[in-house]
Design an enzyme around this catalytic site. Structure first.
Site, PDB file in Angstrom:
ATOM      1  N   TYR A 141       0.883  -1.168   0.000  1.00  0.00           N
ATOM      2  CA  TYR A 141       0.000   0.000   0.000  1.00  0.00           C
ATOM      3  C   TYR A 141       0.916   1.213   0.000  1.00  0.00           C
ATOM      4  CZ  TYR A 141      -3.834   3.028   1.801  1.00  0.00           C
ATOM      5  OH  TYR A 141      -4.784   4.015   1.989  1.00  0.00           O
ATOM      6  N   LYS A 166      -1.150  -1.162  -4.392  1.00  0.00           N
ATOM      7  CA  LYS A 166      -2.235  -0.219  -4.119  1.00  0.00           C
ATOM      8  C   LYS A 166      -1.596   1.161  -4.042  1.00  0.00           C
ATOM      9  CE  LYS A 166      -5.673   0.982  -0.591  1.00  0.00           C
ATOM     10  NZ  LYS A 166      -6.308   0.572   0.687  1.00  0.00           N
TER      11      LYS A 166
END
Length: 300
Positions: A141, A166
């Protein structure tokens, strides 16, 4: 291993479920299961328990484990389960191993919470977690605009189970460059800033996007996905206009009400309590009415 089914799951709407609480402030298991079933029945194919919309940093270790287990049980093969892990490396490894034991498919590694992040140190952190669970897909992320595509590419070379990213930096141009420097086809690129940024990121390489709004209206998020997949940008922007005010409310003051607005909408629909944990705060009355008015008529 064949990671193609997991890659397919990431190239979709990746739902970040909220974590509802009961009147005593504990995780409301019944409400959580019901909210998950609503997502699954609505057509969601990937869910991320212990994401930021799930208040990851406000949950205890035991609660994060509970949410992981409940999600795997409810998903039961209907959707890929991508468990959020993070904090120090040892804690993240422990959580990743628990996710594996529970039956999860992937882990999403939260942005390292540290004031000093070196490129090589970022690689080391993620490698430590990935090597601990070689059977699981791993998705960093990324919220740090200073992490370069070359660092992501190197991580991917060393850890084949790192299958997606992400990306949640508020800069579509930066995303386009990083994705190409890292390998546009090597990773599944997930627009980590949800529906408002999905059209711009999709245009330069994303094939999936995360969503907290999907808790409220799965059909709205999936409508945007369908339009983007069809190359129907006017259709996608029609959805964008529909959700714009709702997402703007979530983004105010550096996303102070990111979770609060979603839970307020769910409370207005009678699906869970509006309670959030500090440092988040429930909305004042005038904003509650505005949220209820926005989502009125949204069907799931």
């Amino acid at each position: 291993m064949d990671y193609s089914p997991l890659r397919t799951a990431l190239a979709d709407v990746v739902a970040i479920p909220v974590t509802p609480y009961d009147a005593d402030g504990a995780v409301d298991r019944t409400a959580y299961r019901a909210l998950l079933r609503r997502l699954l029945d609505g057509g969601v194919k990937a869910v991320t328990p212990n994401g930021n919309t799930g208040e990851f940093y406000a949950l205890t270790l035991e609660e994060r484990r509970l949410v992981t287990e409940l999600t795997v049980e409810e998903a039961a093969g209907r959707a890929a389960v991508l468990v959020g892990v993070g904090h120090d490396a040892a804690t993240a490894v422990e959580a990743a191993r628990h996710a594996r034991a529970a039956g999860a498919d992937m882990v999403m590694v939260h942005q390292p919470v540290h004031p000093y992040v070196a490129q090589d140190g970022w690689i080391d952190y993620h490698r430590t977690i990935a090597e601990a669970v070689p059977e699981l897909g791993v998705v960093p992320y990324l919220r740090n605009p200073l992490i370069e595509g070359a660092a992501i590419a190197r991580l991917g070379e060393e850890c084949p189970q790192v299958i997606g990213v992400k990306y949640a930096v508020h800069d579509a141009t930066r995303f386009a460059a990083v994705a190409r420097d890292a390998g546009l086809d090597r990773f599944v690129w997930v627009a980590g800033l949800a529906e408002l940024y999905a059209p711009a990121y999709w245009a330069v390489g994303a094939t999936g996007f995360t969503s907290g709004l999907v808790n409220v209206a799965p059909n709205v998020s999936l409508n945007m996905l369908g339009a983007l997949r069809a190359g129907d940008y006017p259709g996608a922007m029609k959805v964008w206009e529909q959700i714009r005010r709702f997402e703007d409310l979530r983004a105010e003051r550096q996303s102070a009400n990111n979770v609060t607005v979603v839970k307020e909408a769910l409370a207005a629909m009678g699906l869970c309590r509006r309670d959030v944990r500090a440092p988040s705060k429930p909305l004042p009355e005038p904003r509650r009415a505005e949220v209820a008015a926005i989502v009125e008529g949204w069907s799931a």
